[in-house]
Design a protein around this motif. Structure first.
Motif, short mmCIF file in Angstrom:
data_model
loop_
_atom_site.label_atom_id
_atom_site.label_comp_id
_atom_site.label_asym_id
_atom_site.label_seq_id
_atom_site.Cartn_x
_atom_site.Cartn_y
_atom_site.Cartn_z
N SER A 86 0.76 -1.28 -0.16
CA SER A 86 -0.03 0.10 0.10
C SER A 86 0.94 1.19 0.06
O SER A 86 0.32 2.24 -0.89
CB SER A 86 -0.90 -0.04 1.05
OG SER A 86 0.04 -0.25 2.43
N SER A 87 2.17 1.23 0.84
CA SER A 87 2.95 2.43 0.67
C SER A 87 3.35 2.74 -0.59
O SER A 87 3.24 3.91 -1.02
CB SER A 87 3.88 2.45 1.81
OG SER A 87 5.00 1.80 1.43
N ILE A 88 3.75 1.86 -1.33
CA ILE A 88 4.48 2.19 -2.65
C ILE A 88 3.48 2.63 -3.73
O ILE A 88 3.38 3.39 -4.34
CB ILE A 88 5.34 1.05 -2.95
CG1 ILE A 88 6.01 1.41 -4.56
CG2 ILE A 88 4.80 -0.18 -3.20
CD1 ILE A 88 6.94 2.64 -4.50
N ARG A 89 2.12 1.79 -3.62
CA ARG A 89 1.09 2.26 -4.30
C ARG A 89 0.58 3.68 -4.16
O ARG A 89 0.27 4.34 -5.29
CB ARG A 89 -0.23 1.34 -4.08
CG ARG A 89 -0.25 0.15 -4.81
CD ARG A 89 -1.79 -0.47 -5.16
NE ARG A 89 -1.37 -1.83 -5.25
CZ ARG A 89 -1.93 -2.77 -4.69
NH1 ARG A 89 -2.98 -2.57 -3.53
NH2 ARG A 89 -1.93 -4.02 -5.03
N GLU A 90 0.49 3.99 -3.07
CA GLU A 90 0.09 5.58 -2.75
C GLU A 90 1.10 6.38 -3.09
O GLU A 90 0.47 7.39 -3.91
CB GLU A 90 0.05 5.77 -1.03
CG GLU A 90 -1.00 6.25 -0.62
CD GLU A 90 -0.96 6.39 0.85
OE1 GLU A 90 -0.46 7.09 1.42
OE2 GLU A 90 -1.48 5.26 1.56
N VAL A 91 2.22 6.25 -3.19
CA VAL A 91 3.41 6.90 -3.77
C VAL A 91 3.21 6.96 -5.29
O VAL A 91 3.39 8.15 -6.03
CB VAL A 91 4.84 6.42 -3.49
CG1 VAL A 91 5.99 7.06 -4.10
CG2 VAL A 91 5.02 6.62 -2.03
N ILE A 92 2.92 5.88 -5.96
CA ILE A 92 2.89 5.78 -7.54
C ILE A 92 1.73 6.65 -7.83
O ILE A 92 1.77 7.19 -9.01
CB ILE A 92 2.90 4.40 -7.71
CG1 ILE A 92 4.24 3.50 -7.70
CG2 ILE A 92 2.51 4.25 -9.33
CD1 ILE A 92 4.15 2.18 -7.81
#
Ligand code: UTP
Length: 275
Positions: A86-92
């Motif tokens: 979830s953290s990298i998805r949010e960033v992307i």
């Protein structure tokens, strides 16, 4: 107001060999997140959603990290592992990521100039992601600096007090104190001995730069090491009274060195798991 952030990530990371032989230093994980993602999250928090990477050969993993991984996402969709992404998805979702290659490692100043086509004629943030900065009780370091930029409209370097025995590793400023923790820079010395150092205030890897820096770098001769230093270009802006130094709120870990990396790992782990 500042929309873009430059990430020079072309360095070899020799202090982490053999780990960095075929893997970018910026992808080393501090607990479960690569170093560069901490930097990108800090930039996005500061409103700098446009992240521009100056990369080099062997750094493709960074571009892949900020892109969707269809196969992996398909594989874990619906499982309890999904939240781990979830953290990298949010960033992307929030960021725009652009890349340019620095063909030769000619120093940080040269890396900044290589990023000019991605930045253009506007002020920008810069993160050296091997410095991991945290400020759990308030805004991140780059957000603090963006706020100051609104007031002063000139280049800003983040500084930290360092002990005399460590000062030779840094660019060090001399300046006039404007208020607690804020200086107008008069002079900078790159990697001074403890005796030469004009203060104990060392520049760390967070900057706001005005776009005139590009012409200044173009006009800056390489230093003794053959590298074009960013400090030399900043020195020129400082002569015109256009560089501020800011003693930031928060903590910084030098993850470019093994002891600093271990310290950061312990800190983040304690923070995550309350150990
Ligand atoms: P460092 O000298 O600390 O990083 O550069 P390094 O060369 O990767 O690491 P070591 O010393 O060999 O272990 C500071 C930052 O500037 C970038 C690096 O990627 C790092 O983030 N840099 C430096 C460039 O992008 N290009 C350069 O030519 C030099």
């Amino acid at each position: 107001m500042i929309r873009k952030c430059l990430f020079p990530v072309a360095g070899y990371g020799t202090r982490f060999l053999p780990a960095t032989k075929s893997m970018p230093k910026e992808m080393l994980p501090v607990v479960n997140k690569p170093l560069v993602q901490y930097g990108v999250e800090e930039a996005i928090e500061a409103g700098m959603n446009n992240c521009a990477f100056v990369t080099g050969r062997g750094k493709r993993a960074i571009a892949d990290h900020f892109d969707i991984s269809y196969e992996l996402e398909h594989q874990i969709a619906g499982s309890n592992k999904e939240s781990l992404l979830s953290s990298i998805r949010e960033v992307i979702d929030q960021g725009v990521f652009t890349m340019v290659r620095q063909r030769e490692m000619l120093g940080l100043g040269h890396a900044v100039l290589s990023g000019e086509p991605l930045i253009g004629p506007e002020p920008f943030g810069m993160v050296l992601s091997d410095d991991l900065c945290v400020n759990p009780d308030g805004p991140g370091v780059l957000a603090q600096m963006a706020e100051l930029f609104r007031q002063f409209r000139c280049s800003i370097v983040a500084v930290q007090e360092v002990p005399a025995a460590e000062i030779h590793k840094y660019g060090v400023i001399a300046g006039e104190s404007l208020r607690e923790g804020l200086y107008r820079v008069e002079r900078m010395v790159e990697k001074p001995t403890a005796d030469e150092a004009p203060s104990n205030l060392a520049i760390i890897g967070r900057y706001i730069l005005t776009p005139d820096i590009f012409d200044i770098i173009r006009d800056t001769a390489p230093g003794a090491s053959g590298e074009i230093q960013i400090t030399d270009a900043l020195q020129r802006q400082a002569r015109d009274g256009c560089v501020m130094a800011y003693k930031f709120a928060g903590q910084r870990f030098d993850c470019g060195s093994v002891p600093g990396f271990v310290e950061a790992t312990n800190h983040v782990y304690e923070h995550m798991y309350g150990r």
